[in-house]
Design a protein around this motif. Structure first.
Motif, mmCIF file in Angstrom:
data_model
loop_
_atom_site.group_PDB
_atom_site.id
_atom_site.type_symbol
_atom_site.label_atom_id
_atom_site.label_comp_id
_atom_site.label_asym_id
_atom_site.label_seq_id
_atom_site.Cartn_x
_atom_site.Cartn_y
_atom_site.Cartn_z
ATOM 1 N N ALA A 163 -5.619 5.405 2.580
ATOM 2 C CA ALA A 163 -4.784 5.126 1.415
ATOM 3 C C ALA A 163 -3.258 4.545 1.685
ATOM 4 O O ALA A 163 -2.396 4.876 1.180
ATOM 5 C CB ALA A 163 -4.464 6.616 0.783
ATOM 6 N N PHE A 208 -9.239 0.118 -5.350
ATOM 7 C CA PHE A 208 -8.522 1.504 -6.028
ATOM 8 C C PHE A 208 -7.171 1.067 -6.704
ATOM 9 O O PHE A 208 -6.059 1.720 -6.398
ATOM 10 C CB PHE A 208 -8.159 2.404 -4.715
ATOM 11 C CG PHE A 208 -9.544 2.627 -3.763
ATOM 12 C CD1 PHE A 208 -10.194 3.593 -4.261
ATOM 13 C CD2 PHE A 208 -9.615 1.851 -2.620
ATOM 14 C CE1 PHE A 208 -11.311 3.830 -3.168
ATOM 15 C CE2 PHE A 208 -10.650 2.111 -2.030
ATOM 16 C CZ PHE A 208 -11.811 3.150 -2.222
ATOM 17 N N ASN A 209 -7.417 0.342 -7.869
ATOM 18 C CA ASN A 209 -6.147 0.100 -8.692
ATOM 19 C C ASN A 209 -6.390 0.330 -9.995
ATOM 20 O O ASN A 209 -5.476 -0.195 -10.654
ATOM 21 C CB ASN A 209 -6.034 -1.521 -8.245
ATOM 22 C CG ASN A 209 -4.856 -1.470 -7.011
ATOM 23 O OD1 ASN A 209 -4.269 -0.690 -6.647
ATOM 24 N ND2 ASN A 209 -5.442 -2.637 -6.375
ATOM 25 N N SER A 224 -2.948 -1.840 -3.239
ATOM 26 C CA SER A 224 -4.395 -0.604 -3.268
ATOM 27 C C SER A 224 -3.490 0.640 -3.828
ATOM 28 O O SER A 224 -1.942 0.521 -3.641
ATOM 29 C CB SER A 224 -4.942 -0.376 -2.038
ATOM 30 O OG SER A 224 -4.236 0.140 -1.189
ATOM 31 N N ASP A 225 -3.992 1.436 -4.367
ATOM 32 C CA ASP A 225 -3.658 2.740 -4.783
ATOM 33 C C ASP A 225 -2.363 2.560 -5.702
ATOM 34 O O ASP A 225 -1.383 3.415 -5.644
ATOM 35 C CB ASP A 225 -3.161 3.525 -3.370
ATOM 36 C CG ASP A 225 -4.317 3.779 -2.537
ATOM 37 O OD1 ASP A 225 -5.266 4.595 -2.949
ATOM 38 O OD2 ASP A 225 -4.497 3.125 -1.701
ATOM 39 N N GLN A 241 -5.734 15.882 1.858
ATOM 40 C CA GLN A 241 -4.736 14.707 1.580
ATOM 41 C C GLN A 241 -4.159 14.732 2.870
ATOM 42 O O GLN A 241 -3.614 15.652 3.572
ATOM 43 C CB GLN A 241 -3.938 14.830 0.219
ATOM 44 C CG GLN A 241 -3.393 13.647 0.102
ATOM 45 C CD GLN A 241 -2.506 13.987 -1.314
ATOM 46 O OE1 GLN A 241 -2.163 14.967 -1.612
ATOM 47 N NE2 GLN A 241 -1.729 12.650 -1.677
ATOM 48 N N SER A 276 -12.470 2.305 3.564
ATOM 49 C CA SER A 276 -13.209 3.168 3.005
ATOM 50 C C SER A 276 -14.636 3.396 3.907
ATOM 51 O O SER A 276 -15.368 2.671 4.070
ATOM 52 C CB SER A 276 -13.812 2.872 1.618
ATOM 53 O OG SER A 276 -14.498 3.622 1.012
ATOM 54 N N ASN A 308 1.800 3.052 -3.070
ATOM 55 C CA ASN A 308 1.790 4.056 -4.078
ATOM 56 C C ASN A 308 2.482 3.810 -5.428
ATOM 57 O O ASN A 308 2.962 4.643 -6.153
ATOM 58 C CB ASN A 308 1.400 5.425 -3.817
ATOM 59 C CG ASN A 308 0.427 5.860 -3.155
ATOM 60 O OD1 ASN A 308 -0.594 5.976 -3.614
ATOM 61 N ND2 ASN A 308 0.873 6.645 -1.948
ATOM 62 N N GLU A 320 0.868 -1.119 -0.004
ATOM 63 C CA GLU A 320 0.015 -0.047 -0.027
ATOM 64 C C GLU A 320 0.810 1.337 -0.061
ATOM 65 O O GLU A 320 0.801 2.014 0.895
ATOM 66 C CB GLU A 320 -0.849 0.035 1.254
ATOM 67 C CG GLU A 320 -2.003 -1.200 1.134
ATOM 68 C CD GLU A 320 -2.394 -1.698 2.464
ATOM 69 O OE1 GLU A 320 -1.649 -1.458 3.452
ATOM 70 O OE2 GLU A 320 -3.449 -2.183 2.651
#
Length: 648
Positions: free
Chosen positions: A537, A270-271, A245-246, A502, A452, A224, A222
């Protein structure tokens, strides 16, 4: 003065270490520290000193100072204990850098520096410790890249680098770490191979070489990194828990999953995944949690995907169609943002809300609303300013959707907490007083989620709205003398699909724990729905001050209309005018046609009279209008579909 059966250097070193960290009250060595029956010798002792006396001289081999809030830097005397094989300094408030001299402890097998305040780089000298079986540097404030010298640790079985602060690409040299193992004390005492690398600043693509770790059972990414998910992951057939994810720019599908039938948890939310959900999930007998939300998956939801073992399914915000099987009314499903029909579920109210959000039905049976207020995770409550907050006590699950009793708002939650000692908790509460507010009770409860958390205002009048989000961190502490204050809850806030905050950190924003803070925003409602989305995130810590302390948290929500949307009201009036005009025109056409036919049937002696010529013109005009009405009726569903796609 007592006599140590140790090298003189070790005698001096252990005393200086004890004094440096003010441990005399906990570790007052009144006898030889290598005495087998000493209170600090058993494995369960903390602090602990253990020795190896198999030689003519004893050597200190184990030193544990765990969760005792020792502070300061690591004293240089520690590196004189060259026979150390197990050093555990986890969960303290140590600072400074990890000294390069750590590379002198060549007999080290278990090394734990996790959950401290260490800064600076990960020392390359760690690569000298080739006997190392376990390394933990997670939950620190380190900087820079992972040194490629870590690739020398070919015996390494445990690697914890989550929330460590490291950045940059993952070194190719780590492909040598094919023995990553962690012993989990479960019923079967089974070995699980685990790599935790979440909440760092890694860059570049997911390394292809991770697919060569064929004994891996748990993989969480996770961070990014960029996609796609490597096709080599198809070889990870022993995986039981996979969470990615992400991802950045990605063109990934689910094809690599075909043979990963040992999975019990799969989270690929979220990919930007594409393609269809594979029917191969029917061969996954242990799959309990399946999270595929917020991707671009299309086609029908395969009935085989919902196996008998499945507990929770999240496929929200994908262009999916199909039905939830009739025989699985017990499953927890989140299908918001899809065209899936979940009428077969037990929760009929949630099903109606789903259809409302899909645009298939009205959100409310009454007139439009201009406000709603929610005491997240708490009971109905009136605030000091008179605002009445609805209760939000519903027990949400791993993929839940709930509509409140008056249909004014709804809430959905997705995700599963890991290793939570209190079970799957989705609310938090405290008895402590909340400062910085006249409404302390409003902040003593909160709704939390491991991934989420989404609130929807339903049936709102279109216009401009003010959104007040109330927060107070009631799970983490801010005592700078305790390791428990090292926790970081970090999440993003989206309103109407736009990210407005963010990396939101409640503790930092409020200036401390159990202090109230309100974040205020404005947003337009154009389709009667307000969407407030709190999203984890993969950032922040996971397990401080206790397991599963992460993810979004909100105390209360108040939304109220500021002004009507002039543009939207004009647009609505124009749209209504067009519809009315067409309807009236159609009716007129039918009437003209009827009168013309009636006149022809009735006949008349004056064939070329003005009235007759008018009726002939009316007949032609009316026929065209009638034809238009029938055509409009035929294509109306298609026009609605096009309009829906444009809105999306």
């Amino acid at each position: 003065m007592f006599s140590f059966a140790l090298f003189a250097n070790s005698v001096d070193a252990i005393n200086k270490i004890i004094d440096h960290w003010n441990l005399r009250s906990k570790l007052n060595l009144s006898v030889d520290p290598c005495t087998p029956n000493a209170t600090w010798a058993p494995e369960t002792a903390n602090p602990r000193i253990a020795c190896d006396c198999s030689d003519t001289v004893c050597h200190i081999t184990n030193l544990k100072i765990y969760a005792l809030d020792i502070s300061g830097e690591i004293p240089q005397e520690l590196f004189l204990l060259t026979e150390l094989s197990d050093l555990n300094l986890n969960q303290n408030v140590l600072n400074g850098s990890i000294p390069p001299a750590i590379g002198q402890l060549l007999k080290m097998e278990y090394l734990a520096f996790g959950t401290n305040n260490f800064t600076g780089p990960v020392p390359a000298e760690l690569g000298n410790l080739t006997k190392l079986l376990s390394l933990s540097v997670g939950s620190n404030n380190l900087q820079g890249m992972l040194p490629p010298q870590l690739g020398n640790l070919t015996s390494l079985q445990q690697l914890y680098i989550d929330s460590s602060g490291v950045s940059g690409p993952i070194p190719q040299e780590l492909s040598n770490l094919k023995s990553l193992q962690i012993l989990y004390f479960s019923v079967l005492f089974s070995e699980k191979l685990t790599l935790w690398a979440s909440d760092n600043h890694f860059s570049g693509k997911i390394p292809e070489f991770l697919g060569t770790f064929t004994n891996l059972k748990v993989l969480r990414e996770e961070t990014n990194l960029e996609g796609p998910i490597p096709s080599s992951f198809a070889a990870l057939t022993k995986l039981e828990d996979l969470r990615i994810s992400d991802l950045g720019p990605s063109d990934s599908s689910l094809d690599f999953l075909e043979n990963l039938s040992s999975l019990s948890i799969l989270d690929l939310s979220f990919n930007k995944l594409t393609g269809q959900i594979p029917a191969s999930f029917k061969t996954f007998p242990s799959l309990q949690y399946l999270y595929l939300g917020s991707n671009n998956l299309d086609g029908d939801l395969p009935s085989d995907a919902i196996t008998s073992s499945l507990v929770a399914l999240d496929v929200s915000f994908n262009p999916l169609t199909g039905n939830v099987p009739l025989d699985r009314k017990d499953i927890s499903v989140n299908a918001v943002g899809t065209s899936i029909n979940d009428v077969n579920l037990n929760n009929e109210k949630a099903s109606r809300m789903l259809h409302c959000l899909q645009g298939n039905t009205e959100c409310r049976t009454k007139g439009p609303s201009t406000s709603f207020s929610i005491n997240s995770g708490g009971t109905e409550l009136a605030a000091a300013d008179g605002i009445k907050f609805d209760d939000d006590l519903e027990q949400l699950g791993a993929a839940s959707l709930y509509t409140n009793t008056n249909n004014r708002w709804a809430v959905s939650s997705t995700g599963v907490f890991i290793s939570n000692p209190n079970g799957p908790q989705y609310t938090a509460q405290t008895d402590s007083q909340i400062t910085g507010t006249l409404d302390s009770e409003l902040y003593k409860t909160a709704r939390i989620s491991p991934s989420s958390l989404r609130y929807y205002g339903l049936g709102l009048e279109n216009g401009v709205y003010r959104i007040d989000l109330h927060f107070a961190e009631i799970q983490m502490v801010d005592d700078p003398t305790s390791w428990k204050a090292l926790g970081r809850r970090v999440f993003d806030v989206y309103i109407q699909g736009e990210r407005v905050v963010q990396d939101f950190n409640i503790l930092n924003e409020a200036g401390g724990s159990k202090r109230a803070v309100i974040k205020t925003f404005e947003a337009n409602v154009t389709n009667t729905v307000m969407d407030i989305h709190l999203l984890w995130a993969g950032k922040g810590t996971c397990c401080i001050p206790f397991q599963s302390t992460f993810g979004p948290l909100v105390s209360a929500i108040h939304v109220s209309q500021v002004s009507e949307s002039k543009d939207s009201s004009k647009s609505n009036k124009k749209r209504v005018g067009k519809i009315l005009g067409i309807s009236i025109g159609c009716a007129a056409g039918v009437m003209f046609g009827f009168l013309s036919v009636a006149n022809k049937e009735r006949g008349g002696p004056h064939e070329n009279s003005f009235w007759e010529r008018l009726m002939v013109n009316r007949t032609a005009f009316g026929a065209k209008l009638v034809d238009f009405c029938f055509v409009r009726k035929a294509i109306s569903p298609h026009l609605k579909m096009i309009a829906t796609l444009k809105r999306k």
